[in-house]
Design a protein around this motif. Sequence first.
Motif, PDB file in Angstrom:
ATOM      1  N   VAL A   1       0.858  -1.176   0.000  1.00 40.09           N
ATOM      2  CA  VAL A   1       0.000   0.000   0.000  1.00 40.09           C
ATOM      3  C   VAL A   1       0.902   1.236   0.000  1.00 40.09           C
ATOM      4  CG1 VAL A   1      -1.824   1.224   1.222  1.00 40.09           C
ATOM      5  CG2 VAL A   1      -1.765  -1.261   1.261  1.00 40.09           C
ATOM      6  N   VAL A   2       0.687   2.140  -0.951  1.00 39.65           N
ATOM      7  CA  VAL A   2       1.532   3.328  -1.072  1.00 39.65           C
ATOM      8  C   VAL A   2       0.812   4.606  -0.662  1.00 39.65           C
ATOM      9  CG1 VAL A   2       3.016   2.349  -2.840  1.00 39.65           C
ATOM     10  CG2 VAL A   2       0.961   3.566  -3.521  1.00 39.65           C
ATOM     11  N   ALA A   3      -0.500   4.564  -0.432  1.00 40.37           N
ATOM     12  CA  ALA A   3      -1.245   5.758  -0.045  1.00 40.37           C
ATOM     13  C   ALA A   3      -2.369   5.370   0.904  1.00 40.37           C
ATOM     14  CB  ALA A   3      -1.821   6.448  -1.278  1.00 40.37           C
ATOM     15  N   GLY A   4      -2.752   6.298   1.750  1.00 43.34           N
ATOM     16  CA  GLY A   4      -3.848   6.070   2.680  1.00 43.34           C
ATOM     17  C   GLY A   4      -3.348   5.814   4.086  1.00 43.34           C
TER      18      GLY A   4
ATOM     19  N   ALA B   1      -0.560   3.053   4.585  1.00 46.24           N
ATOM     20  CA  ALA B   1       0.596   3.155   3.688  1.00 46.24           C
ATOM     21  C   ALA B   1       1.810   2.476   4.314  1.00 46.24           C
ATOM     22  CB  ALA B   1       0.914   4.613   3.403  1.00 46.24           C
ATOM     23  N   GLY B   2       2.509   1.696   3.498  1.00 49.12           N
ATOM     24  CA  GLY B   2       3.684   0.976   3.966  1.00 49.12           C
ATOM     25  C   GLY B   2       3.412  -0.477   4.274  1.00 49.12           C
ATOM     26  N   LYS B   3       2.158  -0.848   4.510  1.00 49.99           N
ATOM     27  CA  LYS B   3       1.835  -2.244   4.786  1.00 49.99           C
ATOM     28  C   LYS B   3       1.834  -3.032   3.489  1.00 49.99           C
ATOM     29  CE  LYS B   3      -1.073  -1.524   8.847  1.00 49.99           C
ATOM     30  NZ  LYS B   3      -2.403  -1.756   9.422  1.00 49.99           N
TER      31      LYS B   3
ATOM     32  N   GLU C   1      -4.967  -8.651   2.503  1.00 49.77           N
ATOM     33  CA  GLU C   1      -5.002  -9.179   3.864  1.00 49.77           C
ATOM     34  C   GLU C   1      -4.223  -8.280   4.824  1.00 49.77           C
ATOM     35  OE1 GLU C   1      -3.300 -13.037   4.280  1.00 49.77           O
ATOM     36  OE2 GLU C   1      -1.446 -12.506   3.256  1.00 49.77           O
ATOM     37  N   HIS C   2      -4.782  -8.092   6.023  1.00 54.39           N
ATOM     38  CA  HIS C   2      -4.225  -7.278   7.106  1.00 54.39           C
ATOM     39  C   HIS C   2      -4.144  -5.790   6.756  1.00 54.39           C
ATOM     40  CE1 HIS C   2      -3.395 -11.095   8.906  1.00 54.39           C
ATOM     41  NE2 HIS C   2      -2.496 -11.405   7.991  1.00 54.39           N
ATOM     42  N   VAL C   3      -4.939  -5.324   5.798  1.00 59.15           N
ATOM     43  CA  VAL C   3      -4.957  -3.914   5.410  1.00 59.15           C
ATOM     44  C   VAL C   3      -6.406  -3.438   5.430  1.00 59.15           C
ATOM     45  CG1 VAL C   3      -4.493  -2.295   3.535  1.00 59.15           C
ATOM     46  CG2 VAL C   3      -2.893  -4.124   4.004  1.00 59.15           C
TER      47      VAL C   3
ATOM     48  N   LYS D   1     -12.494  -7.445  10.022  1.00 66.07           N
ATOM     49  CA  LYS D   1     -12.181  -8.041   8.724  1.00 66.07           C
ATOM     50  C   LYS D   1     -11.606  -6.968   7.804  1.00 66.07           C
ATOM     51  CE  LYS D   1     -16.620  -7.502   6.438  1.00 66.07           C
ATOM     52  NZ  LYS D   1     -17.636  -8.170   5.638  1.00 66.07           N
ATOM     53  N   GLU D   2     -11.057  -7.421   6.679  1.00 66.42           N
ATOM     54  CA  GLU D   2     -10.444  -6.495   5.736  1.00 66.42           C
ATOM     55  C   GLU D   2     -11.513  -5.812   4.897  1.00 66.42           C
ATOM     56  OE1 GLU D   2      -9.533  -9.757   5.839  1.00 66.42           O
ATOM     57  OE2 GLU D   2      -7.454  -9.778   6.495  1.00 66.42           O
ATOM     58  N   GLY D   3     -11.274  -4.541   4.599  1.00 66.39           N
ATOM     59  CA  GLY D   3     -12.172  -3.790   3.741  1.00 66.39           C
ATOM     60  C   GLY D   3     -11.508  -3.502   2.405  1.00 66.39           C
ATOM     61  N   PRO D   4     -12.277  -3.041   1.424  1.00 68.26           N
ATOM     62  CA  PRO D   4     -11.704  -2.768   0.095  1.00 68.26           C
ATOM     63  C   PRO D   4     -10.939  -1.453   0.056  1.00 68.26           C
ATOM     64  CG  PRO D   4     -14.041  -2.272   0.103  1.00 68.26           C
ATOM     65  CD  PRO D   4     -13.723  -2.846   1.459  1.00 68.26           C
TER      66      PRO D   4
END
Length: 118
Positions: free
Chosen positions: A25-28, A31-33, A50-52, A74-77
């Motif tokens: 993940v690069v934004a939001g 970010a970094g995960k 997963e895990h984001v 749970k994970e969201g979109p």
Amino acid sequence: MPVADRHGRTERFRIQIRKGDNVRVVAGKDAGKSGRVLSINAKKNTIVVEHVQIIKRHTRPNPQKNIKGGIVEKEGPINVSNVMLVCSSCGKHTRIGHNILPDGNKSSQLQALRHHSG
């Protein structure tokens, strides 16, 4: 946002990331995960990693379906534009490019591999 065609159907986005790919993940807020892609929604241009983007869902108990009640995490979109593919060989996040093979077929190639090879 996809526009409707002449039959009223919404067009799908062309998503270059596939289910099971490792992305970062690069934004939001996350970010970094990094994690594995669990599902893709081409109509909304979103993916679930997963895990984001962990969301809390309040569920009511349902004994017929054997569901316990409570707060479920749970994970969201998240939008596809907020993630980049992770190169399996070097571990860096990179963009996706395309090559046209001599027989006319198209194959995808990571941009980081182009810099390694050439």
